[in-house]
Design an enzyme around this catalytic site. Structure first.
Site, PDB file in Angstrom:
ATOM      1  N   GLU A  33     -42.525  34.530 114.568  1.00  0.00           N
ATOM      2  CA  GLU A  33     -43.982  34.386 114.529  1.00  0.00           C
ATOM      3  C   GLU A  33     -44.379  32.913 114.555  1.00  0.00           C
ATOM      4  O   GLU A  33     -45.309  32.513 115.272  1.00  0.00           O
ATOM      5  CB  GLU A  33     -44.526  35.061 113.275  1.00  0.00           C
ATOM      6  CG  GLU A  33     -46.006  34.863 113.030  1.00  0.00           C
ATOM      7  CD  GLU A  33     -46.377  35.103 111.579  1.00  0.00           C
ATOM      8  OE1 GLU A  33     -47.412  34.564 111.148  1.00  0.00           O
ATOM      9  OE2 GLU A  33     -45.634  35.806 110.866  1.00  0.00           O
ATOM     10  N   ASP A  37     -46.554  31.417 117.595  1.00  0.00           N
ATOM     11  CA  ASP A  37     -47.871  30.836 117.345  1.00  0.00           C
ATOM     12  C   ASP A  37     -48.029  29.533 118.129  1.00  0.00           C
ATOM     13  O   ASP A  37     -49.062  29.287 118.767  1.00  0.00           O
ATOM     14  CB  ASP A  37     -48.048  30.598 115.850  1.00  0.00           C
ATOM     15  CG  ASP A  37     -49.339  29.861 115.530  1.00  0.00           C
ATOM     16  OD1 ASP A  37     -50.415  30.424 115.754  1.00  0.00           O
ATOM     17  OD2 ASP A  37     -49.277  28.714 115.056  1.00  0.00           O
ATOM     18  N   ASP A 106     -49.528  39.026 113.915  1.00  0.00           N
ATOM     19  CA  ASP A 106     -48.242  38.364 113.673  1.00  0.00           C
ATOM     20  C   ASP A 106     -47.157  38.922 114.594  1.00  0.00           C
ATOM     21  O   ASP A 106     -46.295  38.181 115.078  1.00  0.00           O
ATOM     22  CB  ASP A 106     -47.818  38.551 112.218  1.00  0.00           C
ATOM     23  CG  ASP A 106     -48.685  37.762 111.254  1.00  0.00           C
ATOM     24  OD1 ASP A 106     -49.456  36.901 111.715  1.00  0.00           O
ATOM     25  OD2 ASP A 106     -48.598  38.018 110.037  1.00  0.00           O
ATOM     26  N   GLU A 109     -47.366  37.383 118.097  1.00  0.00           N
ATOM     27  CA  GLU A 109     -46.795  36.038 118.112  1.00  0.00           C
ATOM     28  C   GLU A 109     -45.275  36.092 118.040  1.00  0.00           C
ATOM     29  O   GLU A 109     -44.585  35.317 118.719  1.00  0.00           O
ATOM     30  CB  GLU A 109     -47.359  35.227 116.957  1.00  0.00           C
ATOM     31  CG  GLU A 109     -48.836  34.915 117.113  1.00  0.00           C
ATOM     32  CD  GLU A 109     -49.443  34.183 115.932  1.00  0.00           C
ATOM     33  OE1 GLU A 109     -50.517  33.577 116.093  1.00  0.00           O
ATOM     34  OE2 GLU A 109     -48.829  34.218 114.830  1.00  0.00           O
TER      35      GLU A 109
END
Length: 218
Positions: A33, A37, A106, A109
């Site tokens: 994650e 991101d 989440d 990502e």
């Protein structure tokens, strides 16, 4: 699953990890994650920079934020049908974690991070742009909608109404998975909407968005 994602994993264990929430044990998806991101912000920033050569930094920043905010990523997760594939612990399963925006965002990502590790940046960028193309196409050229809190405040000020009030109702979840429950209230017209998200700012934005939706219906 592969067809919907647009990528066939050479290392299926990466996808499996990307879809495993911390509550289900290790190896979970938090490191992926973190990587995803950064990648999604880079890919979308680059796409906006190339498409909008005359847009200033503020416009580009708002546009990127509208595309990669939690609610937008969660909606993308639903289109990709990630919720049904999430591996959650018993507690999260009982509380409907596979439907929660924060967990879904989440996961998106994390999957992006997994694709990058599986096939490299160019493939990752191609896949991510495919996912976000509808959202990119819907944005007015060189313009980006202001965030919901700003739009709500401007709507109220234009009518000489008091500013909205935001209240933190409660915070739930473990330290690694906090959920903030927020209320947005307006005195005139008298409205109150609630929302929850994995950050206080995101919860406030979502609550403001719901107030705006109610105002627009009226």
């Amino acid at each position: 699953m592969t067809d919907r994602l647009g990528h066939r994993f050479e290392k299926p264990e990466l996808l499996q990890q990307a879809l495993r929430h911390r509550s289900a044990g290790s190896p979970h998806n938090e490191r992926l994650e973190f990587l995803g991101d950064a990648l999604v912000n880079l890919v979308i920033a680059e796409a906006l920079y190339q498409r909008w050569p005359k847009a200033d930094e503020g416009t580009l920043t708002r546009a990127r934020a509208s595309l990669v905010r939690e609610s937008s990523l969660a909606e993308l997760a639903r289109r990709l049908e990630l919720g049904a594939r999430l591996e959650l612990g018993p507690g999260e399963m009982k509380s409907g974690g596979h439907r929660r925006d924060s967990i879904l965002a989440d996961a998106v990502e994390a999957v992006i991070g997994a694709i990058h590790l599986d096939a490299g940046f160019e493939t990752c960028r191609e896949v991510v742009l495919g996912w976000f193309e509808p959202g990119l196409a819907e944005l007015p050229t060189g313009k980006a909608e202001k965030d919901p809190k700003t739009r709500l405040q401007e709507w109220l000020q234009a009518r000489q109404f008091p500013r909205p009030n935001y209240r933190l109702l409660e915070t739930t979840g473990d330290d690694h998975a906090r959920v903030f429950h927020v209320a947005c209230e307006t005195a005139e017209p008298p409205l109150k909407e609630q929302a929850e998200a994995s950050s206080l700012r995101a919860a406030e934005q979502l609550a403001a968005e719901r107030v705006l939706a109610t105002l627009e219906k009226k």
